[in-house]
Scaffold this active site. Structure first.
Site, mmCIF file in Angstrom:
data_model
loop_
_atom_site.group_PDB
_atom_site.id
_atom_site.type_symbol
_atom_site.label_atom_id
_atom_site.label_comp_id
_atom_site.label_asym_id
_atom_site.label_seq_id
_atom_site.Cartn_x
_atom_site.Cartn_y
_atom_site.Cartn_z
ATOM 1 N N GLY A 1 8.283 11.522 -8.690
ATOM 2 C CA GLY A 1 7.087 11.862 -9.478
ATOM 3 C C GLY A 1 6.134 12.647 -8.593
ATOM 4 O O GLY A 1 6.548 13.255 -7.600
ATOM 5 N N ARG A 2 4.851 12.597 -8.955
ATOM 6 C CA ARG A 2 3.854 13.361 -8.183
ATOM 7 C C ARG A 2 3.856 12.966 -6.708
ATOM 8 O O ARG A 2 3.865 13.807 -5.817
ATOM 9 C CB ARG A 2 2.453 13.128 -8.759
ATOM 10 C CG ARG A 2 2.147 13.913 -10.012
ATOM 11 C CD ARG A 2 0.769 13.530 -10.525
ATOM 12 N NE ARG A 2 0.805 12.162 -11.013
ATOM 13 C CZ ARG A 2 0.836 11.816 -12.293
ATOM 14 N NH1 ARG A 2 0.774 12.736 -13.215
ATOM 15 N NH2 ARG A 2 0.917 10.553 -12.653
ATOM 16 N N ILE A 3 3.851 11.642 -6.454
ATOM 17 C CA ILE A 3 3.747 11.188 -5.054
ATOM 18 C C ILE A 3 5.068 11.441 -4.319
ATOM 19 O O ILE A 3 5.077 11.885 -3.168
ATOM 20 C CB ILE A 3 3.294 9.714 -4.990
ATOM 21 C CG1 ILE A 3 1.895 9.577 -5.634
ATOM 22 C CG2 ILE A 3 3.258 9.213 -3.531
ATOM 23 C CD1 ILE A 3 1.427 8.148 -5.882
ATOM 24 N N ARG B 1 4.767 -0.411 -5.481
ATOM 25 C CA ARG B 1 4.422 -1.767 -5.916
ATOM 26 C C ARG B 1 5.348 -2.759 -5.207
ATOM 27 O O ARG B 1 6.572 -2.531 -5.130
ATOM 28 C CB ARG B 1 4.578 -1.924 -7.428
ATOM 29 C CG ARG B 1 3.489 -1.246 -8.263
ATOM 30 C CD ARG B 1 2.110 -1.892 -8.068
ATOM 31 N NE ARG B 1 1.074 -1.279 -8.877
ATOM 32 C CZ ARG B 1 0.280 -0.280 -8.481
ATOM 33 N NH1 ARG B 1 0.410 0.241 -7.260
ATOM 34 N NH2 ARG B 1 -0.651 0.185 -9.287
ATOM 35 N N GLU C 1 -0.336 -10.249 -3.946
ATOM 36 C CA GLU C 1 -1.444 -9.638 -3.194
ATOM 37 C C GLU C 1 -2.741 -10.392 -3.470
ATOM 38 O O GLU C 1 -3.040 -10.660 -4.635
ATOM 39 C CB GLU C 1 -1.583 -8.170 -3.578
ATOM 40 C CG GLU C 1 -0.358 -7.378 -3.134
ATOM 41 C CD GLU C 1 -0.431 -5.885 -3.455
ATOM 42 O OE1 GLU C 1 -1.443 -5.429 -4.004
ATOM 43 O OE2 GLU C 1 0.542 -5.196 -3.148
ATOM 44 N N HIS D 1 -2.695 -2.736 0.769
ATOM 45 C CA HIS D 1 -2.713 -1.913 -0.458
ATOM 46 C C HIS D 1 -3.913 -0.947 -0.449
ATOM 47 O O HIS D 1 -4.781 -1.018 -1.317
ATOM 48 C CB HIS D 1 -2.741 -2.815 -1.711
ATOM 49 C CG HIS D 1 -2.218 -2.107 -2.936
ATOM 50 N ND1 HIS D 1 -1.626 -2.751 -3.992
ATOM 51 C CD2 HIS D 1 -2.217 -0.785 -3.292
ATOM 52 C CE1 HIS D 1 -1.281 -1.875 -4.925
ATOM 53 N NE2 HIS D 1 -1.631 -0.678 -4.516
#
Ligand code: GLV
Length: 333
Positions: free
Chosen positions: A157-159, A239, A268, A287
């Protein structure tokens, strides 16, 4: 005209919070820690809108208690904390903050990759704790080369694409896996498609960039960790539950792989009892991948922009559940 009411689950950076305060009747949770679920439910019951963080569980229970709720504007690109299906059923809009955090998040993944490969955190501790007793030694704190290595990007994807761009600068061979092959991007970004198991077998670095979905839960499990090279480094700033942490602990402890860099965890905050924290070959962070001053300011601006568009009767620019427009349209306050 009465201003729409909003509950904001944490103080947001000034850029967005100023705009929200100017236009809404605002209730902000003032504490650093998250509001408990019963507080979210109680406050949601009184408002037209919520501005949420990824640590807030926004589900049918919240929606059922909130008859006037029309939009949830999330301060994050990921939205697995929100039951989007339940929102859509009720005509509630859900928005997120994509795009503005892509490069900042990819920078952080790259920082984890470099740190884990070259043992930066271990080296820092080595110096500070007085272990550095010999000035220079041929085998001191040997790491893994990044330049010219093979990287496997899981999720293009974008990342994932931003990672591929960085990898090109390091002259790396770039493999990617995604649920759909993205042939149109292969030439432009110099990436080659590989099935996930094949990618894991071949890559020196594996970087995770998929959302958390039913199909990506424990995508990286014991069986798959065992396919990886003993010299490989695994990076996750997507995640936590995408990786089976118990299996990862064994992989790192028993030397199935060289190291890991983790900005996300199954729980988390992660507990201090998490055995991963006892290992020297894992670099950890709480995070914070999108946490640069400018990116967090932009994210807050987008949270505001999505809300303002909605209440001015326009489509929010970052609508997650497009199907909701069949049920309810903006401007129906
Ligand atoms: C952070 O993890 C985000 O989803 O924006």
């Amino acid at each position: 005209m009465q201003r729409p009411k909003i509950f904001v689950t944490r103080e947001l950076p000034e850029r967005g919070s100023r705009e929200i305060r100017e236009r809404f009747d605002v209730d902000v949770w003032p504490e650093y820690v998250a509001p408990p679920k019963d507080v979210i439910i109680a406050r949601a019951s009184k408002v037209d809108a919520l501005a949420t963080l990824l640590s807030d569980e926004i589900d049918a229970e919240v929606f059922d208690a909130a008859p006037n709720l029309k939009i949830v504007s999330q301060f994050a690109v990921g939205f697995d904390n929100i039951d989007v299906k339940e929102a859509t059923k009720r005509g509630i809009y859900v928005t997120n903050t994509p795009g503005v955090l892509t490069e900042t998040t990819a920078d952080f993944a790259w920082a984890l990759l470099m740190a884990a490969a070259r043992r930066i955190v271990e080296a820092d501790g080595y110096v500070r704790s007085g272990k550095w007793k010999v000035g220079w030694h041929p085998t001191m704190l040997q790491g893994m080369d990044v330049y010219g290595a093979t990287i496997g990007v899981v999720g293009l994807g974008r990342i994932g694409l931003a990672i591929a761009k960085r990898a090109r600068g390091f002259d790396m061979e770039i493999l990617y896996y995604d649920v759909v092959r993205r042939e149109g991007l292969e030439k432009e970004f110099g990436v080659q498609y590989a099935e996930i198991d094949d990618l894991l077998r071949k890559a020196d670095f594996v970087s995770i960039h998929v959302p958390l979905l039913k199909d990506t839960y424990h995508l990286i499990n014991e069986k798959r960790l065992k396919l990886m090279k003993k010299t490989a480094v695994l990076i996750n700033n997507a995640r936590g539950p995408v990786i089976d942490e118990k299996a990862l602990y064994r992989a790192l402890k028993e030397g199935w792989i060289h190291g890991a860099g983790l900005d996300v965890f199954e729980q988390e905050p992660t507990s201090l009892d998490n055995p991963l924290l006892t290992l020297g070959n894992v670099v950890v962070a709480p995070h914070i991948s999108s946490s640069s001053v400018e990116t967090r300011a932009r994210m807050s601006g987008m949270v505001a922009e999505n809300l303002i568009a909605f209440f001015e009767g326009r489509a929010p620019p970052n609508l997650v559940n497009k199907a909701v427009t069949e049920i309810a349209r903006p401007g129906w306050t």
